[in-house]
Design a protein around this motif. Structure first.
Motif, PDB file in Angstrom:
ATOM      1  N   CYS A   1       9.281   7.562  -0.898  1.00 53.26           N
ATOM      2  CA  CYS A   1       8.042   6.991  -1.068  1.00 53.26           C
ATOM      3  C   CYS A   1       6.837   7.829  -0.544  1.00 53.26           C
ATOM      4  O   CYS A   1       7.060   8.610   0.136  1.00 53.26           O
ATOM      5  CB  CYS A   1       7.903   5.795  -0.450  1.00 53.26           C
ATOM      6  SG  CYS A   1       9.234   4.383  -0.907  1.00 53.26           S
ATOM      7  N   ILE A   2       5.754   7.343  -1.133  1.00 49.73           N
ATOM      8  CA  ILE A   2       4.392   8.053  -0.484  1.00 49.73           C
ATOM      9  C   ILE A   2       3.373   6.923  -0.474  1.00 49.73           C
ATOM     10  O   ILE A   2       3.043   6.138  -1.205  1.00 49.73           O
ATOM     11  CB  ILE A   2       3.864   9.047  -1.973  1.00 49.73           C
ATOM     12  CG1 ILE A   2       4.733  10.116  -2.094  1.00 49.73           C
ATOM     13  CG2 ILE A   2       2.491   9.263  -1.275  1.00 49.73           C
ATOM     14  CD1 ILE A   2       4.269  10.973  -3.348  1.00 49.73           C
ATOM     15  N   VAL A   3       2.755   7.199   0.846  1.00 45.58           N
ATOM     16  CA  VAL A   3       1.736   6.068   1.169  1.00 45.58           C
ATOM     17  C   VAL A   3       0.559   6.859   1.498  1.00 45.58           C
ATOM     18  O   VAL A   3       0.538   7.747   2.212  1.00 45.58           O
ATOM     19  CB  VAL A   3       2.420   5.504   2.547  1.00 45.58           C
ATOM     20  CG1 VAL A   3       1.071   4.310   2.887  1.00 45.58           C
ATOM     21  CG2 VAL A   3       3.480   4.426   2.533  1.00 45.58           C
ATOM     22  N   GLY A   4      -0.297   6.532   0.415  1.00 44.13           N
ATOM     23  CA  GLY A   4      -1.476   7.503   0.642  1.00 44.13           C
ATOM     24  C   GLY A   4      -2.633   7.200   1.741  1.00 44.13           C
ATOM     25  O   GLY A   4      -2.429   6.220   2.448  1.00 44.13           O
ATOM     26  N   GLY A   5      -3.448   7.962   1.982  1.00 43.34           N
ATOM     27  CA  GLY A   5      -4.356   8.033   3.224  1.00 43.34           C
ATOM     28  C   GLY A   5      -5.218   6.668   2.939  1.00 43.34           C
ATOM     29  O   GLY A   5      -5.482   6.190   1.937  1.00 43.34           O
ATOM     30  N   LYS A   6      -5.580   6.386   4.137  1.00 42.21           N
ATOM     31  CA  LYS A   6      -6.353   5.023   4.330  1.00 42.21           C
ATOM     32  C   LYS A   6      -5.587   3.879   3.784  1.00 42.21           C
ATOM     33  O   LYS A   6      -6.581   2.742   3.628  1.00 42.21           O
ATOM     34  CB  LYS A   6      -7.603   5.108   3.829  1.00 42.21           C
ATOM     35  CG  LYS A   6      -8.427   6.525   4.657  1.00 42.21           C
ATOM     36  CD  LYS A   6      -9.980   6.688   4.177  1.00 42.21           C
ATOM     37  CE  LYS A   6     -10.293   7.830   4.883  1.00 42.21           C
ATOM     38  NZ  LYS A   6     -11.682   8.284   4.182  1.00 42.21           N
ATOM     39  N   SER A   7      -4.622   3.850   3.605  1.00 40.74           N
ATOM     40  CA  SER A   7      -3.804   2.624   3.321  1.00 40.74           C
ATOM     41  C   SER A   7      -3.159   1.732   4.442  1.00 40.74           C
ATOM     42  O   SER A   7      -2.733   2.298   5.414  1.00 40.74           O
ATOM     43  CB  SER A   7      -2.591   2.868   2.175  1.00 40.74           C
ATOM     44  OG  SER A   7      -3.047   3.366   1.258  1.00 40.74           O
TER      45      SER A   7
END
Length: 98
Positions: free
Chosen positions: A42-48
């Protein structure tokens, strides 16, 4: 493969909770709350922000500035666009025509 977390991200595992699975990347200033479960790759983007009790399947991409509410389930293979607010469950769309 271990998960990759940028140094300025916050994850509930900092307090002894479970870690994301292999190949998952958590970018700067992303916040993963306690009892949230992330699948593989998975990828969790910045400021999420991923709130309490969220279940995220495998191969999910969450872009920047996304808010996932408490107890939401995101199935495998979902991509969530930048700036999205999630009040409900996400499922993958229909297959693209070939």
């Amino acid at each position: 493969m271990a998960f990759i977390r940028m140094p300025r991200s916050i994850h509930g595992s900092d307090r002894g909770r479970g870690l994301p699975r292999g190949g998952t990347r958590i970018w700067d200033h992303a916040h993963i709350r306690h009892h949230a479960r992330l699948g593989e790759e998975c990828i969790v983007g910045g400021k999420s922000l991923v709130a309490y009790g969220v279940i995220i399947g495998n191969r999910v991409k969450i872009n920047s500035n996304v808010y996932i509410c408490n107890a939401v389930t995101i199935e495998d293979g979902v991509m969530i666009s930048a700036g999205t607010f999630s009040p409900t469950t996400f499922s993958p769309g229909p297959p693209l025509p070939t």
